[in-house]
Design a protein around this motif. Structure first.
Motif, short mmCIF file in Angstrom:
data_model
loop_
_atom_site.label_atom_id
_atom_site.label_comp_id
_atom_site.label_asym_id
_atom_site.label_seq_id
_atom_site.Cartn_x
_atom_site.Cartn_y
_atom_site.Cartn_z
N VAL A 51 0.81 -1.22 0.00
CA VAL A 51 0.00 0.00 0.00
C VAL A 51 0.84 1.26 0.00
O VAL A 51 0.35 2.35 -0.31
N GLY A 52 2.12 1.15 0.37
CA GLY A 52 3.00 2.32 0.38
C GLY A 52 2.64 3.31 1.47
O GLY A 52 1.72 3.09 2.28
N ALA A 53 3.34 4.42 1.46
CA ALA A 53 3.16 5.43 2.51
C ALA A 53 1.79 6.09 2.46
O ALA A 53 1.30 6.61 3.47
N SER A 54 1.15 6.08 1.29
CA SER A 54 -0.16 6.73 1.16
C SER A 54 -1.33 5.78 1.37
O SER A 54 -2.48 6.19 1.31
N GLY A 55 -1.06 4.50 1.62
CA GLY A 55 -2.13 3.52 1.80
C GLY A 55 -2.40 3.23 3.26
O GLY A 55 -1.84 3.85 4.16
N LYS A 56 -3.28 2.26 3.50
CA LYS A 56 -3.70 1.93 4.86
C LYS A 56 -4.04 0.45 4.95
O LYS A 56 -4.62 -0.12 4.02
N VAL A 57 -3.68 -0.14 6.09
CA VAL A 57 -4.02 -1.54 6.39
C VAL A 57 -4.69 -1.58 7.75
O VAL A 57 -4.19 -0.98 8.71
N TRP A 58 -5.80 -2.30 7.85
CA TRP A 58 -6.42 -2.62 9.12
C TRP A 58 -6.22 -4.12 9.33
O TRP A 58 -6.53 -4.92 8.44
N ALA A 59 -5.68 -4.52 10.48
CA ALA A 59 -5.40 -5.93 10.75
C ALA A 59 -6.11 -6.35 12.02
O ALA A 59 -5.96 -5.71 13.07
N PHE A 60 -6.89 -7.43 11.93
CA PHE A 60 -7.71 -7.94 13.03
C PHE A 60 -7.20 -9.28 13.52
O PHE A 60 -6.76 -10.11 12.72
N ASP A 61 -7.31 -9.52 14.82
CA ASP A 61 -7.14 -10.86 15.36
C ASP A 61 -7.69 -10.88 16.77
O ASP A 61 -7.68 -9.86 17.46
N ILE A 62 -8.19 -12.05 17.17
CA ILE A 62 -8.73 -12.19 18.53
C ILE A 62 -7.66 -12.59 19.53
O ILE A 62 -7.90 -12.55 20.73
N GLN A 63 -6.50 -12.99 19.03
CA GLN A 63 -5.43 -13.45 19.93
C GLN A 63 -4.36 -12.37 20.08
O GLN A 63 -3.79 -11.91 19.09
N GLU A 64 -4.10 -12.01 21.33
CA GLU A 64 -3.10 -10.99 21.60
C GLU A 64 -1.72 -11.41 21.09
O GLU A 64 -0.96 -10.58 20.59
N GLN A 65 -1.42 -12.69 21.18
CA GLN A 65 -0.14 -13.21 20.68
C GLN A 65 0.04 -12.86 19.20
O GLN A 65 1.12 -12.49 18.76
N ALA A 66 -1.03 -13.00 18.42
CA ALA A 66 -0.97 -12.70 16.99
C ALA A 66 -0.67 -11.22 16.76
O ALA A 66 0.15 -10.85 15.92
N LEU A 67 -1.34 -10.37 17.52
CA LEU A 67 -1.14 -8.94 17.35
C LEU A 67 0.27 -8.51 17.75
O LEU A 67 0.89 -7.67 17.09
N GLU A 91 -15.56 -10.46 12.54
CA GLU A 91 -16.98 -10.14 12.35
C GLU A 91 -17.30 -8.69 12.73
O GLU A 91 -18.43 -8.23 12.57
N HIS A 92 -16.29 -7.93 13.19
CA HIS A 92 -16.47 -6.52 13.55
C HIS A 92 -15.82 -5.57 12.54
O HIS A 92 -15.65 -4.39 12.84
N ILE A 93 -15.49 -6.07 11.37
CA ILE A 93 -14.79 -5.25 10.38
C ILE A 93 -15.52 -3.93 10.12
O ILE A 93 -14.91 -2.86 10.12
N ALA A 94 -16.81 -4.00 9.88
CA ALA A 94 -17.56 -2.81 9.49
C ALA A 94 -17.59 -1.75 10.59
O ALA A 94 -17.82 -0.57 10.31
N GLU A 95 -17.36 -2.14 11.84
CA GLU A 95 -17.35 -1.17 12.94
C GLU A 95 -16.07 -0.33 12.95
O GLU A 95 -16.05 0.75 13.53
N TYR A 96 -15.02 -0.82 12.33
CA TYR A 96 -13.72 -0.16 12.43
C TYR A 96 -13.16 0.34 11.10
O TYR A 96 -12.27 1.18 11.09
N VAL A 97 -13.65 -0.21 9.99
CA VAL A 97 -13.07 0.11 8.69
C VAL A 97 -14.08 0.86 7.84
O VAL A 97 -15.17 0.34 7.55
N PRO A 98 -13.76 2.09 7.42
CA PRO A 98 -14.67 2.81 6.54
C PRO A 98 -14.50 2.36 5.08
O PRO A 98 -13.40 2.03 4.65
N ALA A 99 -15.60 2.34 4.36
CA ALA A 99 -15.55 2.01 2.94
C ALA A 99 -14.96 3.20 2.18
O ALA A 99 -15.03 4.33 2.65
N PRO A 100 -14.38 2.96 1.02
CA PRO A 100 -14.17 1.67 0.37
C PRO A 100 -12.78 1.10 0.69
O PRO A 100 -11.88 1.82 1.09
#
Length: 196
Positions: A51-67, A91-100
């Motif tokens: 995504v480069g410096a101008s992009g964005k990534v949202w990363a989800f996990d339920i396990q703290e170890q993974a994060l 299952e909470h993606i839409a609560e944290y990530v704005p479209a598109p």
């Protein structure tokens, strides 16, 4: 003319390698992406690079170890500013990530090297898939590595197959990709592209 051998040829040993190849085609500088199951951070790190410096990534996990492991990888690469790490189920993606968003990736099953009883489940996976499709930009992609070979995996696979077959053809291009010269319950890739 000799082929360029300075760039190694990717080995497509399973769905994860194939999914990364697809990401490299579809994700560009400035893209907005989601790693719905960040696990050990490999896909999150790849997305952060793409995504480069101008992009964005949202990363989800339920396990703290993974994060924690994902954060370590990002910090070592100097890419942590491009990623929001979220201690939440997919299952909470839409609560944290704005479209598109341009790409959403799922690596289903369990976290390698961790507690195998903590797995993705059909009810939350399908909720996440529905939300991801709503967030996708036209021509955006959802990629999921599906693992039917572990306890609970067949149930999730069946639910995904039924769900995917019901997607309207005029709205989504749905692909199932897997190796044919391997065991019957081998992992495979679901690729969905949102139509224009």
């Amino acid at each position: 003319m000799k082929p360029d051998t300075s760039i190694p040829m990717p080995l497509l040993r399973g769905p994860v390698q194939l999914s990364r190849l697809v990401l490299e085609i579809f994700v560009r500088a400035g893209s907005r992406t989601v790693d719905a199951t960040c696990g050990n951070g490999h896909d999150t790190l790849l997305l952060a690079r793409l995504v480069g410096a101008s992009g964005k990534v949202w990363a989800f996990d339920i396990q703290e170890q993974a994060l924690l492991e994902t954060h370590r990888k990002l910090e070592e690469s100097g890419l942590e500013q491009r990623v929001s790490l979220l201690h939440q189920g997919h299952e909470h993606i839409a609560e944290y990530v704005p479209a598109p968003v341009d790409a959403v990736i799922f690596n289903l099953g369990y976290l390698p090297g961790s507690d195998r009883s903590i797995i993705t489940r059909p009810e939350t996976t399908l909720l996440a898939f529905d939300q991801a499709l709503q967030l996708l930009s036209p021509e955006g992609i959802l990629i999921a590595a599906v693992y039917p070979g572990h306890p609970g995996g067949c149930e999730e696979e069946h639910a995904i197959e039924v769900w995917a077959r019901e997607l309207p053809q005029e709205a989504y291009h749905v692909w199932r990709m897997g190796q044919v010269n391997t065991q019957l319950n081998a992992p495979y890739l679901i690729l969905i592209q949102k139509a224009v």
